[in-house]
Design a protein around this motif. Structure first.
Motif, mmCIF file in Angstrom:
data_model
loop_
_atom_site.group_PDB
_atom_site.id
_atom_site.type_symbol
_atom_site.label_atom_id
_atom_site.label_comp_id
_atom_site.label_asym_id
_atom_site.label_seq_id
_atom_site.Cartn_x
_atom_site.Cartn_y
_atom_site.Cartn_z
ATOM 1 N N THR A 72 0.834 -1.200 0.000
ATOM 2 C CA THR A 72 0.000 0.000 0.000
ATOM 3 C C THR A 72 0.867 1.248 0.000
ATOM 4 O O THR A 72 1.959 1.268 0.581
ATOM 5 N N PHE A 73 0.396 2.272 -0.689
ATOM 6 C CA PHE A 73 1.006 3.599 -0.639
ATOM 7 C C PHE A 73 -0.013 4.536 0.002
ATOM 8 O O PHE A 73 -1.199 4.510 -0.351
ATOM 9 N N LEU A 74 0.434 5.354 0.939
ATOM 10 C CA LEU A 74 -0.467 6.209 1.702
ATOM 11 C C LEU A 74 -0.088 7.682 1.530
ATOM 12 O O LEU A 74 1.086 8.049 1.676
ATOM 13 N N LYS A 75 -1.079 8.499 1.231
ATOM 14 C CA LYS A 75 -0.792 9.917 1.062
ATOM 15 C C LYS A 75 -0.396 10.537 2.396
ATOM 16 O O LYS A 75 -1.118 10.417 3.385
ATOM 17 N N ALA A 76 0.745 11.222 2.388
ATOM 18 C CA ALA A 76 1.235 11.887 3.588
ATOM 19 C C ALA A 76 1.061 13.394 3.508
ATOM 20 O O ALA A 76 0.553 14.024 4.440
ATOM 21 N N THR A 77 1.470 13.965 2.362
ATOM 22 C CA THR A 77 1.510 15.425 2.269
ATOM 23 C C THR A 77 1.168 15.896 0.859
ATOM 24 O O THR A 77 1.164 15.120 -0.098
ATOM 25 N N GLN A 78 0.914 17.202 0.767
ATOM 26 C CA GLN A 78 0.697 17.867 -0.518
ATOM 27 C C GLN A 78 1.243 19.279 -0.412
ATOM 28 O O GLN A 78 1.019 19.974 0.590
ATOM 29 N N GLY A 79 1.964 19.704 -1.440
ATOM 30 C CA GLY A 79 2.552 21.038 -1.393
ATOM 31 C C GLY A 79 3.558 21.162 -0.259
ATOM 32 O O GLY A 79 4.189 20.186 0.150
#
Length: 483
Positions: A72-79
């Motif tokens: 699984t890949f999990l979203k951590a951050t954006q910008g």
């Protein structure tokens, strides 16, 4: 990773007109050449973000997810500021299962020089959640580069700069002591980065292509093919919460390798490294016609299973394919897939002669590198092979090995055409542009761009092989400059 509407193919009127004048091959409606479908890959996984919680506000049952997924890949951050509110909890819970896992960062530039700031934000957030990049079970971190949403529309990030992507990747690599993975797609690189994907060339690629059946993601210009394939954004995955106690939907992915190789990538020993993106092949089977079928028939004959090279995959060809597969201890299904292709296509070098060389020459001609089909691998054929290899960013050594064969048959197409070189298979924008450039044909766009999602751009994505060959033929026969 965001939802994308489908977009109709837009072709330049001149290109269509010249193709019709040059032989009428545009009229065929044969299927596009295919590669192995997602179902043929056994190592599967998902990727998630807060969107997988928004409908219910409930946590994901990662133990259930792990029952049918390997990673699984999990979203951590954006910008440079946003942090996914579910990341820390999801990463901790996923880490308590057998799932191989890693965080990803959505690149969202607000200035033309914030690559370092985005990298530092991602590094801090991932470390705070316990990710180091080197613990057992941890996959490399991921950089997600794609369109952004502005006023309800997907657009290219205005401040996107390749040098800042390079800064981000190098900074993250130095922090975690591992080479990051890059998530993107060829259409984004073509439309938003002017086709210049070289910044990604040293990184494993995670590419998206949805609802494509067995048509795999297109190679990224300057960077190559995929290691991970995100093949859908809406598959129901047990363990992901859905509305009214239903099974929720999530992005689903496959890995182009074995579980042992993926475990090695996740610091769990075994094979020391995952495979670099390898050659991909079209699936050719009974009922199809065209240059790929002719190639199969010629290669079968070269392997001692003689069959008429008429470009028609009938029952006779099927029988010969099955016989060949039995001698190679393959599943004798009569279908030419990746395993059969790799056994069937020999490595050819200058000086070789025979029907296998004739098959090579047919493919070169179908790909816009016209050469006499005399079955002799002489200087002219060697020159054409080198030109094709150079156009497709392969080692231009003039030797036709596995990767060159795969690029040839993937570009030549297996659509209709009565066995003549140049059937109705379809090309990516990069493949079509390479063929036209090799023939001395240029293209222009009012917007000076190739993004099929923008109305002032001209994209060759999905153009038929016959259309391109027709334009090339017109140029040669007329002696005129063609744009």
């Amino acid at each position: 990773m965001s939802t994308r509407p489908s977009h109709a193919l837009r072709l330049a009127a001149l290109g269509v007109a010249t193709a019709s004048l040059a032989g009428g091959v545009l009229l065929s409606n044969a299927p596009e050449s295919a590669a192995a479908p997602p179902s043929s890959y056994t190592v599967k996984g998902i990727d998630t973000s807060h969107h997988n919680h928004d409908a219910t506000g409930q946590p994901i049952d990662w133990k259930r997810v792990a029952q049918k997924n390997a990673f699984t890949f999990l979203k951590a951050t954006q910008g440079s500021r946003y942090q996914d509110p579910w990341f820390a909890r999801d990463f901790k819970a996923a880490s308590a299962t057998s799932l191989l896992r890693a965080p990803y960062h959505f690149f969202d530039p607000k200035s033309t020089g914030d690559g370092a700031a985005q990298a530092d934000h991602f590094i801090r957030t991932a470390r705070a959640a316990g990710y180091s990049g080197t613990k057992p079970g941890e996959l490399p971190p991921v950089l997600d580069v794609e369109s952004v949403w502005v006023n309800g529309k997907e657009v290219c990030p205005k401040a996107l700069r390749a040098d800042q992507l390079d800064v981000f990747l190098k900074r993250v690599k130095a922090a975690f002591k591992v080479t990051p993975i890059v998530y993107t797609r060829a259409s984004f690189v073509n439309g938003c980065m002017e086709g210049k994907g070289q910044v990604f060339k040293d990184y494993p690629l995670w590419l998206a292509r949805y609802g494509s059946g067995s048509r795999e993601p297109q190679s990224v210009p300057g960077a190559g093919s995929w290691t991970f394939w995100q093949y859908t954004e809406s598959e129901r995955v047990p363990g992901v919460p859905g509305a009214k106690n239903t099974v929720g939907k999530a992005d689903r992915n496959v890995y182009r390798g074995t579980l042992a190789q993926l475990r090695a990538l996740a610091n769990l020993g075994g094979t020391p490294a995952p495979p670099r993106p390898g050659a991909s092949w079209p699936t050719v089977k009974q009922g199809q016609r065209g240059v790929d079928v002719t190639t199969v028939q010629l290669l079968l004959t070269a392997r001692g299973h003689a069959v008429k090279a008429d470009g028609i995959f009938g029952s006779g060809t099927t029988a010969k394919v099955k016989a060949f597969q039995k001698t190679q201890h393959l599943t004798a299904d009569g279908i030419i897939g990746p395993q059969t292709w790799t056994r069937l296509a020999p490595t050819l070098k200058p000086g070789a002669k025979g029907t296998a060389v004739t098959a090579l020459q047919h493919q070169l001609t179908a790909n816009g590198h016209t050469v006499k089909t005399d079955g002799a691998y002489g200087p002219a054929t060697t020159t054409k092979v080198k030109a094709f290899q150079k156009a497709h960013r392969l080692t231009a050594d003039g030797i036709t090995g596995t990767r060159t064969w795969a690029a040839l048959v993937r570009g030549g197409g297996s659509g209709g055409g009565g066995g003549k070189p140049g059937g109705a298979g379809k090309l990516s924008d990069a493949q079509a542009a390479a063929k036209l450039k090799a023939a001395g044909i240029s293209r222009v766009s009012s917007g000076n761009c190739t993004d099929r999602n923008r109305k002032n751009c001209t994209s060759l994505q999905g153009i038929r092989v016959g259309t391109v060959n027709g334009v090339i033929s017109l140029k040669k026969k007329s002696g005129c400059k063609v744009t």
